[in-house]
Write a protein that holds these residues in place. Structure first.
Motif, PDB file in Angstrom:
ATOM      1  N   UNK A 110       0.799  -1.167   0.033  1.00  0.00           N
ATOM      2  CA  UNK A 110       0.138  -0.009  -0.098  1.00  0.00           C
ATOM      3  C   UNK A 110       0.901   1.244   0.057  1.00  0.00           C
ATOM      4  N   UNK A 111       2.111   0.986  -0.059  1.00  0.00           N
ATOM      5  CA  UNK A 111       3.083   2.461  -0.084  1.00  0.00           C
ATOM      6  C   UNK A 111       3.148   3.114   1.121  1.00  0.00           C
ATOM      7  N   UNK A 112       2.725   2.382   2.304  1.00  0.00           N
ATOM      8  CA  UNK A 112       2.888   3.259   3.587  1.00  0.00           C
ATOM      9  C   UNK A 112       4.209   3.119   4.165  1.00  0.00           C
ATOM     10  N   UNK A 113       4.778   1.933   3.791  1.00  0.00           N
ATOM     11  CA  UNK A 113       6.285   1.947   4.429  1.00  0.00           C
ATOM     12  C   UNK A 113       6.959   1.434   3.630  1.00  0.00           C
ATOM     13  N   UNK A 114       8.263   1.610   3.258  1.00  0.00           N
ATOM     14  CA  UNK A 114       9.368   0.761   2.609  1.00  0.00           C
ATOM     15  C   UNK A 114       9.996  -0.345   3.158  1.00  0.00           C
ATOM     16  N   UNK A 115      10.599  -1.220   2.255  1.00  0.00           N
ATOM     17  CA  UNK A 115      11.351  -2.269   2.895  1.00  0.00           C
ATOM     18  C   UNK A 115      12.538  -1.742   3.938  1.00  0.00           C
ATOM     19  N   UNK A 116      13.227  -0.632   3.266  1.00  0.00           N
ATOM     20  CA  UNK A 116      14.102  -0.227   4.184  1.00  0.00           C
ATOM     21  C   UNK A 116      13.726   0.105   5.455  1.00  0.00           C
ATOM     22  N   UNK A 117      12.702   0.874   5.770  1.00  0.00           N
ATOM     23  CA  UNK A 117      12.334   1.480   6.946  1.00  0.00           C
ATOM     24  C   UNK A 117      11.787   0.179   7.635  1.00  0.00           C
ATOM     25  N   UNK A 118      11.265  -0.754   7.082  1.00  0.00           N
ATOM     26  CA  UNK A 118      10.873  -2.128   8.112  1.00  0.00           C
ATOM     27  C   UNK A 118      12.247  -2.368   8.611  1.00  0.00           C
ATOM     28  N   UNK A 119      13.329  -2.620   7.830  1.00  0.00           N
ATOM     29  CA  UNK A 119      14.801  -3.146   8.036  1.00  0.00           C
ATOM     30  C   UNK A 119      15.323  -2.384   9.242  1.00  0.00           C
ATOM     31  N   UNK A 120      14.914  -0.844   9.178  1.00  0.00           N
ATOM     32  CA  UNK A 120      15.489   0.038  10.423  1.00  0.00           C
ATOM     33  C   UNK A 120      14.624  -0.504  11.657  1.00  0.00           C
ATOM     34  N   UNK A 121      13.416  -0.498  11.417  1.00  0.00           N
ATOM     35  CA  UNK A 121      12.646  -0.878  12.578  1.00  0.00           C
ATOM     36  C   UNK A 121      12.918  -2.282  13.179  1.00  0.00           C
ATOM     37  N   UNK A 122      13.085  -3.462  12.302  1.00  0.00           N
ATOM     38  CA  UNK A 122      13.544  -4.717  12.829  1.00  0.00           C
ATOM     39  C   UNK A 122      15.082  -4.299  13.520  1.00  0.00           C
ATOM     40  N   UNK A 123      15.740  -3.754  13.039  1.00  0.00           N
ATOM     41  CA  UNK A 123      17.175  -3.578  13.667  1.00  0.00           C
ATOM     42  C   UNK A 123      17.036  -3.072  14.931  1.00  0.00           C
ATOM     43  N   UNK A 124      16.098  -2.075  15.136  1.00  0.00           N
ATOM     44  CA  UNK A 124      16.080  -1.539  16.462  1.00  0.00           C
ATOM     45  C   UNK A 124      15.572  -2.538  17.572  1.00  0.00           C
TER      46      UNK A 124
END
Length: 231
Positions: A110-124
């Motif tokens: 849906x274009x709400x979040x990008x894969x890179x943003x999810x990666x950063x969230x997972x990293x945290x």
């Protein structure tokens, strides 16, 4: 407070008040007419529902208000358990009458979040898991000892210093408070092992985090990302 409303109007959800009184009106149907219905409460609900079986009225449910056009929901609102719930359309959805979070795959599609943003969230999340593991209770001879912060760990460093200076003897013991707030006698030699054990665990934790971070960076799909976990 006693409220007396018109039954015919109540059938349509309308509160047409015939009379109000602090005390019950005896034989109110003869006084106010056969269509009078009694309601007892601090206030008369603005929207009501007539119950044919009991010949009584009650406050209308949200679904009843909605069906009558007395209530209009916003696009991001839903009625669950007779309550109006306002939710985030971007991150939540309604499934089988329940409000749930959208999946990461849906958020990306849906274009709400990008894969890179999810990666950063997972990293945290991985960092938090790493830090929680490092600060978790440390086991000595089967007993858990707290090493949550520098204050806890400095106690063991002082023991090592005391041994090096000859102020403490290896075989002497001390009653040490455990993680469950009970006490256990340990030799100073055994307590002096804690900093090394802690340090080894810390290095292993950072090594594990580095390996998981490499896996995270290599992810091309949401499914790959979600499989990266601290276990």
């Amino acid at each position: 407070m006693f409220f007396y409303v018109d039954k015919e109007e109540a059938k349509y959800g309308n509160s047409l008040i015939l009379a109000t009184n602090n005390e019950k009106i005896v034989d109110y149907k003869n006084v106010l007419g056969g269509n009078a219905i009694e309601f007892v409460g601090e206030n008369l609900p603005f929207y009501i529902t007539y119950d044919e079986k009991t010949n009584s009225i009650r406050e209308a449910t949200e679904l009843e208000k909605l069906s009558r056009g007395q209530l209009v929901l916003e696009e991001n609102q839903v009625i669950i358990n007779n309550q109006i719930i306002t939710y985030d359309l971007n991150f939540q959805k309604v499934v089988d009458g329940k409000l749930v979070n959208k999946t990461n795959k849906e958020l990306i599609e849906n274009g709400i979040i990008s894969l890179e943003e999810l990666k950063e969230k997972k990293r945290e999340e991985l960092k938090n898991s790493r830090d929680e593991f490092i600060k978790s209770d440390l086991k000595i001879d089967g007993y858990l000892i707290q090493v949550r912060n520098s204050e806890d760990r400095d106690k063991f460093n002082r023991i090592i210093l005391g041994l090096l200076l000859g102020k403490l003897k290896k075989d002497n013991t001390e009653q040490w408070r455990l993680a469950d707030n009970t006490y256990r006698a340990f030799t100073y030699e055994k307590l002096a092992e804690v900093p090394e054990i802690y340090s080894d665990r810390e290095r292993e934790a950072f090594k594990k985090f580095h390996e998981l971070d490499d896996k995270l960076n290599a992810c091309k799909l949401v499914e790959e990302l979600e499989s990266v976990k601290w276990e």
